[in-house]
Design a protein around this motif. Structure first.
Motif, PDB file in Angstrom:
ATOM      1  N   ALA A   1       2.009   9.614 -59.157  1.00  0.00           N
ATOM      2  CA  ALA A   1       2.423   8.659 -58.131  1.00  0.00           C
ATOM      3  C   ALA A   1       1.945   7.272 -58.552  1.00  0.00           C
ATOM      4  O   ALA A   1       0.740   6.994 -58.569  1.00  0.00           O
ATOM      5  CB  ALA A   1       1.826   9.045 -56.781  1.00  0.00           C
ATOM      6  N   GLY A   2       2.878   6.422 -58.911  1.00  0.00           N
ATOM      7  CA  GLY A   2       2.519   5.111 -59.438  1.00  0.00           C
ATOM      8  C   GLY A   2       2.421   4.038 -58.374  1.00  0.00           C
ATOM      9  O   GLY A   2       3.053   4.110 -57.327  1.00  0.00           O
TER      10      GLY A   2
ATOM     11  N   GLY B   1       0.697  11.302 -53.817  1.00  0.00           N
ATOM     12  CA  GLY B   1       0.104  12.131 -54.863  1.00  0.00           C
ATOM     13  C   GLY B   1      -0.667  13.310 -54.301  1.00  0.00           C
ATOM     14  O   GLY B   1      -0.587  14.423 -54.824  1.00  0.00           O
ATOM     15  N   SER B   2      -1.392  13.083 -53.215  1.00  0.00           N
ATOM     16  CA  SER B   2      -2.168  14.151 -52.607  1.00  0.00           C
ATOM     17  C   SER B   2      -1.272  15.279 -52.119  1.00  0.00           C
ATOM     18  O   SER B   2      -1.571  16.460 -52.335  1.00  0.00           O
ATOM     19  CB  SER B   2      -2.996  13.591 -51.437  1.00  0.00           C
ATOM     20  OG  SER B   2      -3.696  14.615 -50.769  1.00  0.00           O
TER      21      SER B   2
ATOM     22  N   PRO C   1      -1.759  12.984 -59.619  1.00  0.00           N
ATOM     23  CA  PRO C   1      -2.660  11.830 -59.575  1.00  0.00           C
ATOM     24  C   PRO C   1      -1.919  10.560 -59.180  1.00  0.00           C
ATOM     25  O   PRO C   1      -0.712  10.428 -59.420  1.00  0.00           O
ATOM     26  CB  PRO C   1      -3.166  11.732 -61.021  1.00  0.00           C
ATOM     27  CG  PRO C   1      -2.056  12.318 -61.844  1.00  0.00           C
ATOM     28  CD  PRO C   1      -1.489  13.438 -61.009  1.00  0.00           C
ATOM     29  N   ALA C   2      -2.640   9.634 -58.564  1.00  0.00           N
ATOM     30  CA  ALA C   2      -2.118   8.292 -58.303  1.00  0.00           C
ATOM     31  C   ALA C   2      -2.597   7.394 -59.433  1.00  0.00           C
ATOM     32  O   ALA C   2      -3.789   7.330 -59.726  1.00  0.00           O
ATOM     33  CB  ALA C   2      -2.605   7.772 -56.960  1.00  0.00           C
ATOM     34  N   VAL C   3      -1.664   6.709 -60.084  1.00  0.00           N
ATOM     35  CA  VAL C   3      -1.973   5.974 -61.313  1.00  0.00           C
ATOM     36  C   VAL C   3      -1.422   4.554 -61.226  1.00  0.00           C
ATOM     37  O   VAL C   3      -0.292   4.338 -60.791  1.00  0.00           O
ATOM     38  CB  VAL C   3      -1.369   6.681 -62.544  1.00  0.00           C
ATOM     39  CG1 VAL C   3      -1.659   5.897 -63.823  1.00  0.00           C
ATOM     40  CG2 VAL C   3      -1.897   8.104 -62.655  1.00  0.00           C
TER      41      VAL C   3
ATOM     42  N   PRO D   1      -1.799  -0.953 -48.101  1.00  0.00           N
ATOM     43  CA  PRO D   1      -1.674  -1.234 -49.533  1.00  0.00           C
ATOM     44  C   PRO D   1      -0.807  -0.172 -50.220  1.00  0.00           C
ATOM     45  O   PRO D   1      -0.888   1.017 -49.889  1.00  0.00           O
ATOM     46  CB  PRO D   1      -3.123  -1.170 -50.043  1.00  0.00           C
ATOM     47  CG  PRO D   1      -3.971  -1.350 -48.823  1.00  0.00           C
ATOM     48  CD  PRO D   1      -3.196  -0.739 -47.698  1.00  0.00           C
ATOM     49  N   LEU D   2       0.004  -0.587 -51.167  1.00  0.00           N
ATOM     50  CA  LEU D   2       0.861   0.365 -51.869  1.00  0.00           C
ATOM     51  C   LEU D   2       0.048   1.434 -52.589  1.00  0.00           C
ATOM     52  O   LEU D   2       0.500   2.562 -52.755  1.00  0.00           O
ATOM     53  CB  LEU D   2       1.767  -0.372 -52.867  1.00  0.00           C
ATOM     54  CG  LEU D   2       3.090  -0.886 -52.306  1.00  0.00           C
ATOM     55  CD1 LEU D   2       3.925  -1.507 -53.415  1.00  0.00           C
ATOM     56  CD2 LEU D   2       3.874   0.207 -51.617  1.00  0.00           C
ATOM     57  N   ARG D   3      -1.165   1.084 -52.999  1.00  0.00           N
ATOM     58  CA  ARG D   3      -2.018   2.084 -53.647  1.00  0.00           C
ATOM     59  C   ARG D   3      -2.299   3.254 -52.705  1.00  0.00           C
ATOM     60  O   ARG D   3      -2.257   4.422 -53.123  1.00  0.00           O
ATOM     61  CB  ARG D   3      -3.336   1.439 -54.090  1.00  0.00           C
ATOM     62  CG  ARG D   3      -4.353   2.418 -54.684  1.00  0.00           C
ATOM     63  CD  ARG D   3      -5.641   1.723 -55.079  1.00  0.00           C
ATOM     64  NE  ARG D   3      -6.138   0.862 -54.033  1.00  0.00           N
ATOM     65  CZ  ARG D   3      -6.778   1.284 -52.932  1.00  0.00           C
ATOM     66  NH1 ARG D   3      -6.988   2.579 -52.752  1.00  0.00           N
ATOM     67  NH2 ARG D   3      -7.218   0.423 -52.038  1.00  0.00           N
TER      68      ARG D   3
END
Length: 313
Positions: A193-194, A246-247, A252-254, A237-239
């Motif tokens: 997940a970017g 991702g969860s 993973p979130a990258v 936040p987009l993060r």
């Protein structure tokens, strides 16, 4: 109130119609096909056959109503003419509504975008006007702003016109083609997940059922010539959105570097959107119309799992 609505079977419209009916309004929806007519009937609305390019029919429908809600778009024009063609066609629709409703004081409520106020570097408010069409502000180009400006301008002609600005994410169980499904599909395709850079740029969100209640309030009591913000408390936040996706997917979130090759290599059609910082407030909307979002917020709705039903983690 007899309400005419376009886009009644879409993501927003399919929630606006039940909201209006529950409040005691009679709703007629524009139907381009038998399938659309059946869907409108299932929602409790009366179907009126027609098309968005038949301006005389739209004027007649508006004149026959006590108010109009417009949430449809000429998406059929995108492949050949892009957003310029969509905006040009929609402008003619708004002018047609203006002819039908001028001097009546009847409401016209049209869907807009919080991004229409530009990438401001601060939270957008309802007092921020739409940027003139063709103007750039901090890298944001909004050709459709001429439509929003025209709608608000109809107030000078005796139309109780207003724009409900939607944030980038209007989430809910009927969201099948929005930003979230797109990010989920990208994460599945890429294996992670970017998010762009540090991912701290903020995006607003709102549950689509809360959107429906705001359209009703704007129709029933909204003053003329105003913008309303359909935005839940706080921006995300987009993060954090990527981490939530991702969860759920077990991925993973990258961080994706903000690079001319790396960013489009991951985000594709979303490249021009993902680096924008689009926070907004809805304080004026809440104080003026008494609107309060009560549905699950973005991250809670992602955690509900309906975006991931049938998705193999």
């Amino acid at each position: 109130m007899r309400v005419f609505i376009t886009g009644g079977t879409g993501h927003a419209g399919s929630h606006i119609i039940p909201e209006l009916i529950a409040a005691g309004h009679d709703v007629t929806g524009l139907a381009r096909s038998d399938t659309s007519a059946d869907a409108l009937s299932a929602l409790g609305a009366t179907a009126r056959r027609g098309d968005l390019d038949h301006l005389d029919g739209l004027k007649e429908a508006a004149a026959d109503s006590d108010g109009v809600i417009h949430v449809a778009h000429r998406q059929d024009l995108l492949p050949t003419g892009g957003m310029d063609a969509v905006a040009a066609a929609e402008l003619q629709i708004m002018l047609a509504y203006g002819e039908a409703l001028a001097g009546t004081g009847k409401p016209l409520v049209v869907a807009g975008s919080i991004g229409s106020a530009g990438n401001l570097g601060r939270p957008a408010t309802e007092e921020d006007p739409a940027l003139p069409s063709g103007d750039e502000h901090r890298g944001t180009l909004r050709v459709r702003n001429v439509v929003e400006t025209a709608v608000v301008g109809l107030a000078e002609q005796g139309v109780r016109s207003s724009i409900v600005r939607l944030p980038p994410i209007a989430h809910g169980t009927t969201d099948s083609a929005g930003f979230l499904p797109g990010l989920i599909a990208l994460a599945q395709e890429k294996g992670f997940a970017g998010y762009p850079g540090d991912g701290e740029n903020l995006w607003g969100a709102v549950h689509i059922r809360d959107v429906a209640s705001l359209f009703r309030l704007a129709l029933e009591q909204g003053p003329a010539g105003r913008y309303w913000h359909a935005s839940e408390d706080g921006d995300t936040p987009l993060r954090e959105i990527a981490e939530a996706i991702g969860s759920r997917l077990g991925l993973p979130a990258v961080s994706v570097p903000i690079d001319v090759l790396m960013l489009p290599g991951y985000f594709g059609m979303f490249t021009n959107l993902v680096t924008m910082d689009l926070p907004a407030t809805s304080i004026i909307t809440r104080k003026t119309l008494g609107w309060e979002p009560i549905q699950p917020k973005l991250l809670a709705d992602l955690d509900n799992g309906h975006y991931f039903s049938g998705v193999r983690a």
